[in-house]
Design a protein around this motif. Structure first.
Motif, PDB file in Angstrom:
ATOM      1  N   THR A  97       3.749  -5.858   4.992  1.00 57.75           N
ATOM      2  CA  THR A  97       3.018  -4.941   5.860  1.00 57.75           C
ATOM      3  C   THR A  97       3.132  -3.525   5.319  1.00 57.75           C
ATOM      4  N   SER A  99       3.733   0.118   6.258  1.00 56.97           N
ATOM      5  CA  SER A  99       4.356   0.831   7.371  1.00 56.97           C
ATOM      6  C   SER A  99       3.928   2.283   7.455  1.00 56.97           C
ATOM      7  N   ARG A 100       3.700   2.923   6.343  1.00 55.44           N
ATOM      8  CA  ARG A 100       3.386   4.355   6.364  1.00 55.44           C
ATOM      9  C   ARG A 100       2.568   4.703   5.132  1.00 55.44           C
ATOM     10  N   ASP A 121       6.787  -2.869   3.397  1.00 54.97           N
ATOM     11  CA  ASP A 121       7.897  -3.720   3.810  1.00 54.97           C
ATOM     12  C   ASP A 121       7.513  -5.163   3.549  1.00 54.97           C
ATOM     13  N   ARG A 171      12.082  -3.011   1.503  1.00 50.65           N
ATOM     14  CA  ARG A 171      11.159  -1.873   1.499  1.00 50.65           C
ATOM     15  C   ARG A 171      10.966  -1.357   0.084  1.00 50.65           C
ATOM     16  N   SER A 198      -2.102   1.141   8.351  1.00 50.80           N
ATOM     17  CA  SER A 198      -0.748   1.681   8.356  1.00 50.80           C
ATOM     18  C   SER A 198      -0.360   2.101   9.769  1.00 50.80           C
ATOM     19  N   ALA A 199       0.959   1.932  10.067  1.00 56.76           N
ATOM     20  CA  ALA A 199       1.437   2.311  11.394  1.00 56.76           C
ATOM     21  C   ALA A 199       1.522   3.820  11.548  1.00 56.76           C
TER      22      ALA A 199
END
Length: 667
Positions: A97, A99-100, A121, A171, A198-199
């Motif tokens: 995924t 993440s940022r 990640d 990560r 992205s989160a």
């Protein structure tokens, strides 16, 4: 079993005889032999006859031991049930995924170049594929400082995208050297950055230009700074849509340096209560030139402001005679807000209506409406700088009021410092002595035929002080023919509940209020008559109390009518009497002589008022098609009935028995 071994040697490809075998205790050997025969029939049809003959010979022998042959799948199922294995863990829903994502770009011309740092990640063991954003041109990619190669992903349209292959859980930081296109639409430059996967997303954009207005879509602008070398923007995305930057050169606005010119409108509702006077006002201001940072409202003496609300209101402050309203941002076009407050005025007698003014505007318009709260009425009024109008013409604030003592005035266009005043004479009464409207007498004339057709003419002698409309409900099957008020045909309105509304004339309160006639004619249908039966007539219902009612019913000459025994209704049969109300006696009745009322000659004051009304120029109303006034046909034998008090919204009902007259005589 020898036959089974022989058959197995003849059918070496059969999975049954090359699979595992299991010896088991069975109750009877013939049952095992039949099961083996069925399996052999399905697997080797060519040798089925030989095996059946051998199995038949084996049935003659009886033994407690035997063999059972099972397929491999059934044996594995039995073994799994006997020795269950541990449950395997559920694999993660995704392999990796994003993440940022952090953008750091610099715009030069029609391209934005820089870095995009992606925080990835990895959750699943083994090789996983991570799809990168479409629409970005990647020149170089590094994973944790080591250069990596991206896989090209083809697409149906466009250049397609790129994927990253990862094999280590945990990560990782992917750094991309990217180039993003900048498009131009109608003089506005647009840069769109994909962030939907992205989160957390963050973008820093530098532009080598100054004097720029920027607009952010799909995120929040955190910082906008300008230096000697250019402009810098910092924004966060919301993740629901791409982060879009749109900018264009600032346009020099000279409105702030121009002198302020305003137009305003004040619509005010004043409620005269027993203890205090409530004031609610709606203020609208239009900026013609310049910008308005605040607005000043002139208040009446001893006026207390309770609340000022509006979408553009930032703050407000009230002193003895002035209210200052500050806006959130300078107003360049229009602004609107409401003001509510109160003050103490005399409960009765002559008083001046408090007015809110806009002294800084070039033209002030709007309106004022005044209503008496409680038992009272407005007798006299004197207005300067305004003219009396209907309440429905002054907007939602005033037209929604249903007070019987409401009067409305429209402000004549003038500057904000012009002279305006409104003086009233208010009379107060005890609640028991106030009656805004009533019907002192109702006169019904009805004509019914043997086939069930019913024509009804209803005439009401109405005394009205402050009521605007008379609400009436016709019977379910009735059709309205005509309606008139004070001798003038009118077109009834329709209420929300389906009832009819007739406009009423207003007059003085008390016993001196003159009566006028409201006339309604309609056609109804009842059940057709036979030789004998019962007649039930339902008349129209009104929302005013009726002091007394009279009904003259014309019926076919072949029938006789009589009140039913044992039924005591509101109407009773009596000898014919002329109407007691003088306005109802002006209309000719077949059973009574024509009565006229002598009117006094108008005095000098009345002649002066008539001349002034003729000289007043009023805009002509558009012509409308009004219903015709239908003359009621009085013929045939009749029966007369009377009734006393009828409450409001009550349907008058008449019940009679009819019987065919064998003598066919007319009465």
């Amino acid at each position: 079993m020898k036959q089974l071994s022989l058959f197995a040697s003849l059918c070496p490809r059969s999975n049954i005889f090359t699979s595992w075998t299991m010896r088991a205790k069975t109750a009877t050997a013939p049952l095992a032999s039949r099961g083996a025969a069925i399996a052999i029939k399905a697997l080797c049809p060519t040798l089925f006859l030989l095996f059946v003959a051998a199995a038949g010979m084996a049935q003659s022998t009886s033994s407690t031991d035997g063999w059972v042959v099972l397929p491999v799948t059934e044996y594995a199922a039995l073994r799994h049930a006997a020795f269950p294995s541990d449950a395997e863990p559920v694999p993660p829903p995704v392999g990796a995924t994003l993440s940022r994502i952090d953008y750091d770009l610099k715009v030069d011309g029609d391209l934005a170049t820089g870095e995009a740092q992606l925080t990835v990640d990895v959750i699943k063991d083994g090789w996983v594929r991570l799809a990168l954003h479409d629409g970005l041109m990647v020149r170089e990619a590094k994973l944790d400082g080591h250069q990596v190669t991206l896989l090209t992903r083809p697409a149906e349209k466009g250049p397609g995208g790129a994927d990253l292959l990862l094999s280590k859980t945990g990560r990782a930081i992917l750094t991309l050297k990217i180039v993003a296109p900048v498009t131009t639409v109608a003089g506005t430059d647009i840069l769109q950055l994909p962030i939907s996967n992205s989160a957390v997303s963050h973008a820093t954009i530098e532009l080598t230009r100054q004097g720029i207005d920027v607009h952010i879509t799909g995120g929040l602008l955190l910082e906008h700074s300008e230096t000697a070398s250019g402009s810098r923007w910092v924004a966060n995305g919301n993740g629901a849509a791409p982060l879009t930057f749109a900018w264009r050169r600032k346009v020099d606005d000279q409105r702030a340096t121009q002198p302020l010119r305003l137009r305003g409108a004040v619509t005010e509702l004043v409620g005269l209560g027993e203890d205090s006077t409530q004031v609610n006002a709606e203020v609208r201001v239009e900026v013609l030139q310049g910008v308005a940072q605040e607005l000043h409202v002139l208040l009446p003496d001893q006026f207390t402001v309770n609340q000022v609300s509006g979408a553009m209101v930032a703050d407000w402050e009230a002193n003895a005679r002035e209210l200052t309203v500050t806006f959130i941002e300078p107003v360049q076009n229009t602004a609107r807000f409401t003001v509510s407050g109160e003050l103490r005025l005399p409960r009765a007698g002559k008083l001046d209506v408090p007015l809110l003014r806009l002294p800084a505007v070039e033209r002030e318009t709007g309106g004022v409406a005044v209503e008496v709260l409680g038992a009272g009425e407005i007798k006299d009024r004197q207005a300067k700088g305004m003219e009396e109008v209907e309440a429905a013409e002054l907007g939602q604030l005033i037209s929604s009021r249903q007070s019987p003592s409401l009067i409305a005035f429209r402000l004549q266009p003038a500057e904000g410092k012009s002279l305006r005043s409104l003086s009233l004479n208010v009379a107060r009464y005890t609640p028991q002595a106030v009656l805004t409207a009533n019907i002192e007498e109702a006169d019904y004339s009805a004509l019914i035929t043997a086939d069930g057709k019913l024509l009804v003419q209803s005439r009401f002698a109405v005394r009205n002080n402050q009521r605007n409309f008379l609400k009436l409900n016709l019977p379910a099957k009735a059709v309205l023919w005509s309606a008139s008020v004070a001798g003038r045909p009118v077109r009834p309105g329709r209420a929300t509940d389906g009832s009819l509304l007739l406009p009423l004339e207003k007059s003085r309160s008390g016993d001196e209020a003159p009566a006028f006639v409201v006339e309604i004619s309609y056609l109804d249908h009842v059940q057709a008559w036979s030789d004998r039966g019962h007649l039930r007539l339902s008349l129209l219902a009104v929302d005013l109390p009726i002091s007394k009612s009279r009904l003259l019913l014309h019926h076919p000459p072949l029938f006789r009518l009589a009140p039913p025994p044992g039924i005591s209704g509101s109407f009773r049969v009596t000898p014919y009497e002329v109407p007691e109300s003088s306005v109802l006696r002006l209309v000719t009745s077949p059973a009574a002589p024509v009565t006229t009322i002598q009117q006094d000659e108008p005095d000098a004051a009345s002649n002066q008022l008539i001349s002034r009304m003729r000289d007043t120029k009023r805009p002509s109303a558009p012509a409308r098609n009004l219903p015709l006034r239908v003359a009621f046909p009085h013929f045939g034998p009749s029966i007369f009935l009377k009734s006393e008090l009828t409450s409001e919204n009550q349907t008058p009902v008449v019940e009679l028995d009819f019987q065919r007259d064998k003598k066919r005589g007319e009465r």
